[in-house]
Write an enzyme that holds these catalytic residues in place. Structure first.
Site, PDB file in Angstrom:
ATOM      1  CD  GLU A   7      -2.982  21.075  12.015  1.00 46.21           C
ATOM      2  OE1 GLU A   7      -3.194  21.408  10.834  1.00 46.21           O
ATOM      3  OE2 GLU A   7      -2.572  21.877  12.882  1.00 46.21           O
ATOM      4  CG  HIS A  30      -6.864  29.044  20.353  1.00 49.37           C
ATOM      5  ND1 HIS A  30      -7.476  29.754  19.364  1.00 49.37           N
ATOM      6  CD2 HIS A  30      -5.591  28.838  19.919  1.00 49.37           C
ATOM      7  CE1 HIS A  30      -6.625  29.972  18.375  1.00 49.37           C
ATOM      8  NE2 HIS A  30      -5.472  29.426  18.693  1.00 49.37           N
TER       9      HIS A  30
HETATM   10  C1  LIG Z   1      -4.886  24.385  12.251  1.00 48.14           C
HETATM   11  C2  LIG Z   1      -3.959  24.940  13.267  1.00 48.14           C
HETATM   12  N1  LIG Z   1      -2.870  24.230  13.613  1.00 48.14           N
HETATM   13  C3  LIG Z   1      -1.999  24.711  14.522  1.00 48.14           C
HETATM   14  C4  LIG Z   1      -2.209  25.921  15.110  1.00 48.14           C
HETATM   15  C5  LIG Z   1      -1.250  26.457  16.151  1.00 48.14           C
HETATM   16  N2  LIG Z   1      -0.467  27.537  15.575  1.00 48.14           N
HETATM   17  C6  LIG Z   1      -0.809  28.821  15.751  1.00 48.14           C
HETATM   18  S1  LIG Z   1       0.200  29.866  14.943  1.00 48.14           S
HETATM   19  C7  LIG Z   1       1.156  28.596  14.383  1.00 48.14           C
HETATM   20  C8  LIG Z   1       2.354  28.862  13.544  1.00 48.14           C
HETATM   21  C9  LIG Z   1       2.008  29.577  12.314  1.00 48.14           C
HETATM   22  O1  LIG Z   1       3.143  29.817  11.574  1.00 48.14           O
HETATM   23  P1  LIG Z   1       3.082  30.792  10.345  1.00 48.14           P
HETATM   24  O2  LIG Z   1       1.949  30.419   9.474  1.00 48.14           O
HETATM   25  O3  LIG Z   1       4.428  30.842   9.742  1.00 48.14           O
HETATM   26  O4  LIG Z   1       2.704  32.180  11.000  1.00 48.14           O
HETATM   27  P2  LIG Z   1       3.549  33.079  12.010  1.00 48.14           P
HETATM   28  O5  LIG Z   1       3.078  32.737  13.373  1.00 48.14           O
HETATM   29  O6  LIG Z   1       4.989  32.813  11.801  1.00 48.14           O
HETATM   30  O7  LIG Z   1       3.155  34.462  11.632  1.00 48.14           O
HETATM   31  C10 LIG Z   1       0.656  27.376  14.823  1.00 48.14           C
HETATM   32  C11 LIG Z   1       1.254  26.072  14.524  1.00 48.14           C
HETATM   33  C12 LIG Z   1      -3.376  26.622  14.745  1.00 48.14           C
HETATM   34  N3  LIG Z   1      -3.669  27.802  15.303  1.00 48.14           N
HETATM   35  N4  LIG Z   1      -4.212  26.124  13.812  1.00 48.14           N
END
Ligand SMILES: Cc1ncc(C[n+]2csc(CCOP(=O)(O)OP(=O)(O)O)c2C)c(N)n1
Ligand SMILES: [Mg+2]
Lengths: 336, 352
Positions: A54, A123
């Site tokens: 971000e 959230h």
């Molecule tokens: C700073 C931030 N940006 C976006 C999100 C929304 N978000 C939650 S989980 C996720 C994906 C995370 O992917 P990864 O790190 O690969 O973890 P996974 O869910 O695959 O275990 C996103 C974009 C968030 N919670 N925090």
């Protein structure tokens, strides 16, 4: 006119604007799959998927805007803007003033906000007061489909940074995504008139900084935005039964604030309650009180806001966010 | 690294399997409660990551800290936190681990030095802070940062890579790589090779198969020993799958489980957009459609049993003659009991 959901209204306005103006593009995490229809129609060059970075992409959007593009940047939930605070705090907001008014950044940050569906305090925040605190950026919070489209249209045309906040109880795609997940076993207090509504066939801008008088009344002014407006409407019809006539103002934009019309209403009613889903301290509710005082208006005052971290427990969450019972209680306290 | 043909310590690996299996069964209860609507909001599962978590937990000592991302159930459960208090927390009950205030994405246990954050990338700095404190106090404890491959593009995590390396802080960085960040295939938005990134910061590391409990245990064990010895960070890049997708109700998973409806709705709306006047060129529109189809089809492989760490572990143990069934039976009874007791507490009506 046709009937659309809040989410559809935003999408249809965005598509119209993208068709009219090639400099408009969208960028953000998951936008290609979250905005499938836009991707299908406009292609990957104008619907840019980003990594979870971000700080980088909200900052990059500013320079892209400075060089003639009109980015609509999605930061999923406004809570996540925390990791990208530099972009709006010290970058986008300062540019115009620092450059002596010679350079500007027409960027729109589009974020979902708000609670009421059990997602906890990281959230479900609103944060519009926090954003509007900074000079140089506008913050709009539509409460229904027609305003959502019209305000988004104006936000994209605006020559300076704008935060466009969509409440998740109104934007049905977000609620489905974050709260429902295909289940029929959960229910949320979704304001029907906010989530669905008549919209024009062709979008035109609704100017930023113009409030909407949702309901006229003479005893007290209720001021709110987003879902709060609908809670006020429900409260007002109950108050009518006890012969209290409430006027309701939907601010639509927090910054710029329609001071003129706020003053006019409170001059008439002599009493005001701010219903603000954002935090109580150092925010919108205090700001409006200050403006009224500065203008030497005599008024009775109350506020119904979020006063602490939003708890995960559903019942406490509903108590923490402004609700109809709290509004009615406050109105009775203030007018009595 | 894999020594499949060699005789292994059956008793030990049966214990590992037991831990993984209990965690899986526990999460099945969570799924049930979520589908019934007893659990609100989002629910991110650790299903598919069990071999990684069990390997970490089995190598930790008292006092070691863990900073957990949004997939906290398995690490908290495996670390030995009262499972009923976890379930109650997921439900938002006042007797939950965090008095029903945090929910599944915001779990904290002071006694266990365990934290969570729903903010992607936040675990790097948290683990670093615990490690700083360990070093300051001159104890031999370490701190673990758990995160996905999506999080590895977040500034604060990369900043912690650099800082733990420069300040020599005992952090185990564990990247659980399923190549998905919600609906984005992470390799499409990630530059370079993750291992090279860590090494670029001067952090030793290796890539492991996080579906294989033997390999995970031995490599993570090695990593943790190295950290305790050197006081420096170590990076584990572990591949895994998420059998329930990003979170419960994930459409990309539902698509492959339910027939027709989801796809039908989607095609209807997409066709309208594809043929709208004004927009991308025909080629660009075709490319978009190709992209959408690719995302929809590539999510399917996570459902295959050949990528289920429990199936893999069980097969290996059975081949070695281990009595897997009695392990499972005992665990089933335990988890049944947990559910019963939890329901009793909820129905007792002392919810907030
Ligand atoms: C700073 C931030 N940006 C976006 C999100 C929304 N978000 C939650 S989980 C996720 C994906 C995370 O992917 P990864 O790190 O690969 O973890 P996974 O869910 O695959 O275990 C996103 C974009 C968030 N919670 N925090
Ligand atoms: Mg991932």
């Amino acid at each position: 006119m046709k009937k659309l959901s809040f989410a559809e209204a935003v999408e249809s306005c965005l598509m119209q604007k993208m068709a009219e103006d090639h400099s408009v593009f969208i960028m953000g995490e998951d936008v290609q799959m979250m905005r499938l229809n836009i991707l299908a129609r406009f292609g990957k060059n104008r619907v840019i998927n980003t990594p979870i970075s971000e700080a980088a992409f909200t900052g990059a959007a500013i320079a892209a805007a400075m060089s003639g593009l009109r980015p609509v940047v999605e930061v999923m939930l406004v809570d996540f803007i925390g990791v990208a605070a530099d972009s709006f705090l010290n970058n986008a907001s300062k540019l115009f003033d620092f450059s002596g008014g010679k350079w500007n950044a027409p960027v729109v940050y589009r974020c979902a906000c708000g609670g009421g569906y059990g997602d906890g305090g990281q959230h479900e925040q609103s944060l519009w007061g926090w954003l509007a605190h900074i000079p140089g950026i506008s913050v709009v919070v539509p409460s229904n489909p027609i305003d959502a489209g019209g305000l988004l249209y104006a936000a994209i045309e605006h020559d300076h940074p704008v935060f466009f906040l969509e409440h998740k109880l109104l934007a049905q795609n977000w609620l489905e995504y974050m709260g429902i997940g295909g289940r029929s076993t959960v229910q949320f207090d979704v304001p029907e008139d906010g989530a669905w509504g008549e919209v024009p066939k062709k979008w035109t801008p609704i100017p930023l900084g113009k409030l909407n008088v949702v309901r006229e009344g003479k005893d007290i002014t209720l001021i709110s935005v987003g879902v709060g407006v609908h809670r006020c409407v429900e409260a007002a019809s109950k108050l009518e039964e006890v012969s209290i006539s409430a006027e309701i103002l939907d601010l639509r934009s927090i910054s710029p604030l329609d001071i003129e019309n706020i003053l006019q209403s409170v001059r008439k009613t002599g009493a005001v309650i701010i219903v603000d889903e954002d935090y109580k301290e150092f925010g919108l509710s205090g700001e409006i009180a200050a403006i009224l005082a500065e203008n030497q208006i005599e008024f009775k005052y109350g506020r119904v806001c979020t006063e602490k971290t939003i708890p995960f427990n559903r019942e406490s969450e509903d108590e923490t966010l402004p609700n109809v019972a709290r509004i009615i209680h406050m109105v009775k306290k203030v007018v009595s | 690294m894999k020594k499949k043909d060699k005789k292994i310590d059956i008793a030990f690996y049966s214990k590992m399997y037991q831990l993984m299996y209990r965690s899986r069964k526990f999460e099945e209860i969570v799924m049930q409660l979520w589908h019934e609507g007893t659990i609100f909001g989002e629910m991110h599962m650790s299903v598919g990551e069990e071999a990684i978590h069990a390997s970490i937990i089995k190598n930790l000592e008292d006092g070691d800290a863990i900073a957990v991302d949004h997939r906290g159930t398995a690490p908290f459960f495996m670390r030995g936190i009262d499972p009923i208090s976890l379930l109650l927390e997921f439900i938002g009950h006042k007797d939950g681990l965090c008095s029903g205030q945090g929910g599944h994405m915001h779990l904290f246990s002071r006694e266990h030095n365990m934290t969570s954050s729903g903010i992607v990338g936040a675990t790097g700095s948290t683990a670093m802070g615990f490690a700083l404190s360990h070093k300051y106090k001159n104890n031999k404890n370490i701190a673990v940062a758990l995160f996905g491959e999506g999080a590895i593009n977040q500034g604060m995590l990369l900043e912690s890579f650099n800082m733990t390396s420069a300040l020599e802080l005992p952090v185990l960085f564990v990247c659980k790589d399923n190549n998905w960040a919600i609906t984005t295939q992470s390799d499409s938005v990630t530059g370079g090779v993750l291992l090279d990134r860590a090494q670029g910061f001067g952090i030793a590391g290796e890539k492991i198969n996080g579906l294989d409990f033997q390999e995970s245990f031995s490599r993570i064990g090695y990593a943790i020993k190295t950290i305790r010895k050197t006081g420096k960070p170590y990076f584990i890049h572990a591949t895994c799958v998420h059998r329930e997708g990003h979170f419960l109700g994930d459409q990309l998973i539902a698509l492959h489980r339910t027939t027709g409806k989801i796809l039908g709705d989607l095609v209807g709306s997409l066709t309208k957009s594809l043929f709208k006047l004004k927009g991308g060129l025909v080629g660009e529109r075709g490319e978009s459609l190709g992209h959408i189809l690719k995302i929809m089809t590539s999510s399917k492989h996570q459902l295959k049993s050949s990528v289920d760490p429990l199936v893999i572990a069980k097969k290996m143990l059975k081949n070695q003659g281990a009595d897997v069934l009695s392990v499972e039976k005992k665990a089933d009874q335990e988890i049944d009991q947990i559910l019963k007791q939890t329901l009793q507490i909820i129905q007792g009506g002392n919810q907030l």
